[in-house]
Write an enzyme that holds these catalytic residues in place. Structure first.
Site, PDB file in Angstrom:
ATOM      1  N   GLY A   9       0.813  -1.205   0.000  1.00  0.00           N
ATOM      2  CA  GLY A   9       0.000   0.000   0.000  1.00  0.00           C
ATOM      3  C   GLY A   9       0.851   1.260   0.000  1.00  0.00           C
ATOM      4  CG  ASN A  44      -5.012   4.026   9.299  1.00  0.00           C
ATOM      5  OD1 ASN A  44      -5.209   5.029   8.615  1.00  0.00           O
ATOM      6  ND2 ASN A  44      -4.026   3.942  10.171  1.00  0.00           N
ATOM      7  CD  GLN A 104      -7.382  -0.373   7.237  1.00  0.00           C
ATOM      8  OE1 GLN A 104      -8.215  -1.270   7.313  1.00  0.00           O
ATOM      9  NE2 GLN A 104      -6.153  -0.521   7.681  1.00  0.00           N
ATOM     10  N   GLY A 127      -2.709  -5.928  -0.330  1.00  0.00           N
ATOM     11  CA  GLY A 127      -3.175  -7.312  -0.213  1.00  0.00           C
ATOM     12  C   GLY A 127      -3.390  -7.782   1.217  1.00  0.00           C
ATOM     13  CG  HIS A 128      -0.792  -6.580   4.661  1.00  0.00           C
ATOM     14  ND1 HIS A 128      -0.850  -6.243   5.984  1.00  0.00           N
ATOM     15  CD2 HIS A 128      -0.345  -5.490   4.017  1.00  0.00           C
ATOM     16  CE1 HIS A 128      -0.426  -4.994   6.124  1.00  0.00           C
ATOM     17  NE2 HIS A 128      -0.121  -4.512   4.941  1.00  0.00           N
ATOM     18  CB  THR A 185      10.428 -10.233 -12.557  1.00  0.00           C
ATOM     19  OG1 THR A 185      11.479 -10.042 -13.493  1.00  0.00           O
ATOM     20  CG2 THR A 185       9.704 -11.533 -12.866  1.00  0.00           C
ATOM     21  CB  CYS A 233       2.045   7.429  24.896  1.00  0.00           C
ATOM     22  SG  CYS A 233       2.490   8.759  26.007  1.00  0.00           S
TER      23      CYS A 233
HETATM   24  C1  LIG Z   1      -1.944  -0.558   6.015  1.00  0.00           C
HETATM   25  C2  LIG Z   1      -2.183   0.748   5.362  1.00  0.00           C
HETATM   26  C3  LIG Z   1      -1.267   1.289   4.441  1.00  0.00           C
HETATM   27  C4  LIG Z   1       0.060   0.657   4.149  1.00  0.00           C
HETATM   28  O1  LIG Z   1      -0.027  -0.554   3.487  1.00  0.00           O
HETATM   29  P1  LIG Z   1       1.286  -1.489   3.472  1.00  0.00           P
HETATM   30  O2  LIG Z   1       0.933  -2.601   2.533  1.00  0.00           O
HETATM   31  O3  LIG Z   1       1.510  -1.934   4.853  1.00  0.00           O
HETATM   32  O4  LIG Z   1       2.393  -0.646   2.942  1.00  0.00           O
HETATM   33  C5  LIG Z   1      -1.573   2.481   3.836  1.00  0.00           C
HETATM   34  N1  LIG Z   1      -2.724   3.119   4.104  1.00  0.00           N
HETATM   35  C6  LIG Z   1      -3.618   2.637   4.982  1.00  0.00           C
HETATM   36  C7  LIG Z   1      -4.881   3.388   5.222  1.00  0.00           C
HETATM   37  C8  LIG Z   1      -3.382   1.454   5.646  1.00  0.00           C
HETATM   38  O5  LIG Z   1      -4.264   0.994   6.524  1.00  0.00           O
END
Ligand SMILES: *Cc1c(COP(=O)(O)O)cnc(C)c1O
Length: 405
Positions: A71, A150, A178, A199-200, A236, A323
């Site tokens: 992301g 998020n 999100q 993806g994750h 690739t 914090c």
């Molecule tokens: C998790 C997240 C990202 C970053 O994605 P990654 O694959 O961990 O780099 C960016 N923006 C938001 C809103 C996210 O929740």
């Protein structure tokens, strides 16, 4: 001890169907999709299918998808592309509550001499649309906004902002990492120029993302190399992960109704149960919000202590406040919303998913009251089952935060 996983906005478990679909592409189908021979050809065909699946989740055309590594890369690619394709424009608009992938990049661009406007939000985390409107100028190269926050799950009016930008010929990007898989998204005929996803966050592995780039939009690659992704991202292809993301996209589309009924129901019941604990509140607008997320403040205690005790009881959640020594500041999102610091410090994010059950919520609602009570008994702000009145300690400024220290 059973794990109760309420941290799906941080990452999700790879779905077994995703993993199963990926495995052949490590060993049997190992060809390079760019190769002329049959080992390459079979992989290229599988990639086309995966790209189609991801495009279907977004209501996009497969040619509008560019695969990235995450992301963050998608966000960076969108920002740099908008600036490089419009070298005369030196202004960029974003919000005060973005993910670090945008915020830190904007801060970097500021040091390079770009002008940055960070639009504020109200007490409920809703975008100040009037402020955004006044910020749009002929010098504005890009508006980039989160679709769903998020930390709080609060949604921004992305279609509306996109329409405003379209009117003024300003490129519009949304970080929808999100939002994808949690709310319906249809990019066909939408005013969104670019959209990031990862993806994750939707049960594919970590290390794969995508950027939607509207057909016809000027684009400048972030990663310059081979002709992959139609010359828009060299390197690739990460074949197994792209295949996995395709299956995850298909599952996300199928599970969208479940996210918005069963998962939402679990979130709501958990939230209502937590609100029974005294001096507890929800941060963020509770209507214009993702179905899986709640950000709850337990006043007069500290988020990271709550997480520690929850984790000890098997519950995985996440802190809205960071914090840490040296930076005694609660979450930038909650601060932008004006959440009082005694509440911001005690905030945690609970993000549910299709893996959660009624039993998870029941169990959590047994664990939380005891954890909160235990920490309040130790808190300098709490005495005789209520907050200490007229406390002189109520400041986060000048390294004197009594909740943290
Ligand atoms: C998790 C997240 C990202 C970053 O994605 P990654 O694959 O961990 O780099 C960016 N923006 C938001 C809103 C996210 O929740």
């Amino acid at each position: 001890m059973k794990t109760i996983y309420f941290d799906n906005n941080a990452t999700t478990q790879v779905d077994p169907k995703v993993l199963e679909a990926m495995l052949p592409y490590f060993q049997e189908s190992y060809g390079n999709p760019s190769s002329m021979h049959h080992k390459g050809g079979e992989v290229a065909a599988a990639l086309r299918e995966a790209r189609k699946r991801l495009a279907d989740l977004l209501g996009a055309d497969p040619a509008e998808i560019i695969y990235t590594s995450c992301g963050t890369e998608s966000d960076n690619t969108a920002m740099w592309s908008a600036l490089r394709t419009q070298p005369d424009k030196r202004h960029l608009i974003t919000s005060r509550v973005e993910h670090s992938a945008i915020i830190n990049n904007a801060a970097f661009l500021k040091r390079l001499g770009y002008r940055i406007t960070e639009v504020g939000v109200d007490r409920e985390g809703l975008l100040d649309l009037e402020q955004l409107k006044t910020a749009l100028t002929p010098d504005t190269a890009l508006v980039t906004l989160l679709w769903a926050n998020n930390e709080t799950g609060v949604l921004f009016p992305i279609e509306e902002v996109g329409a405003l930008c379209r009117e003024k010929n300003i490129v519009f990007h949304t970080d929808a990492v999100q939002a994808v898989g949690k709310i319906p998204i249809n990019l066909k005929n939408s005013p969104i120029d670019m959209l990031s996803l990862a993806g994750h966050k939707i049960h594919a592995p970590k290390g794969i993302g995508a950027l939607y780039v509207r057909k016809g939009l000027k684009f400048s690659p972030f990663m310059i190399g081979g002709h992959q992704e139609n010359g828009r991202r060299g390197g690739t292809e990460n074949v197994p992960y792209i295949i996995g993301l395709g299956v995850a996209a298909k599952l996300a589309l199928e599970r969208l109704p479940e996210e918005n009924t069963r998962v939402k129901g679990l979130r709501d019941r958990l939230e209502e149960g937590l609100l029974q604990i005294p001096y507890t509140m929800v941060n963020g607008n509770r209507t214009f919000r993702l179905p899986n997320t709640t950000n709850v403040s337990f006043e007069y205690i500290e988020g990271e202590s709550i997480l520690f005790h929850l984790s000890h009881a098997g519950i995985c959640a996440s802190s809205g406040s960071a914090c840490t020594s040296g930076s005694l500041e609660p979450s930038h999102v909650l601060r932008a919303m004006g959440v009082p610091f005694t509440a911001a410090h005690g905030s945690i994010r609970l993000s549910l998913g299709v893996g959660n059950t009624e039993a998870d919520v029941d169990e959590a609602l047994k664990i939380f009251p005891a954890v909160v009570q235990k920490l309040r008994d130790l808190s300098p702000f709490w005495k005789d089952n209520g907050p200490v009145q007229e406390s002189s300690l109520l400041s986060c400024e000048g390294n004197s935060c009594q909740i943290c220290n």
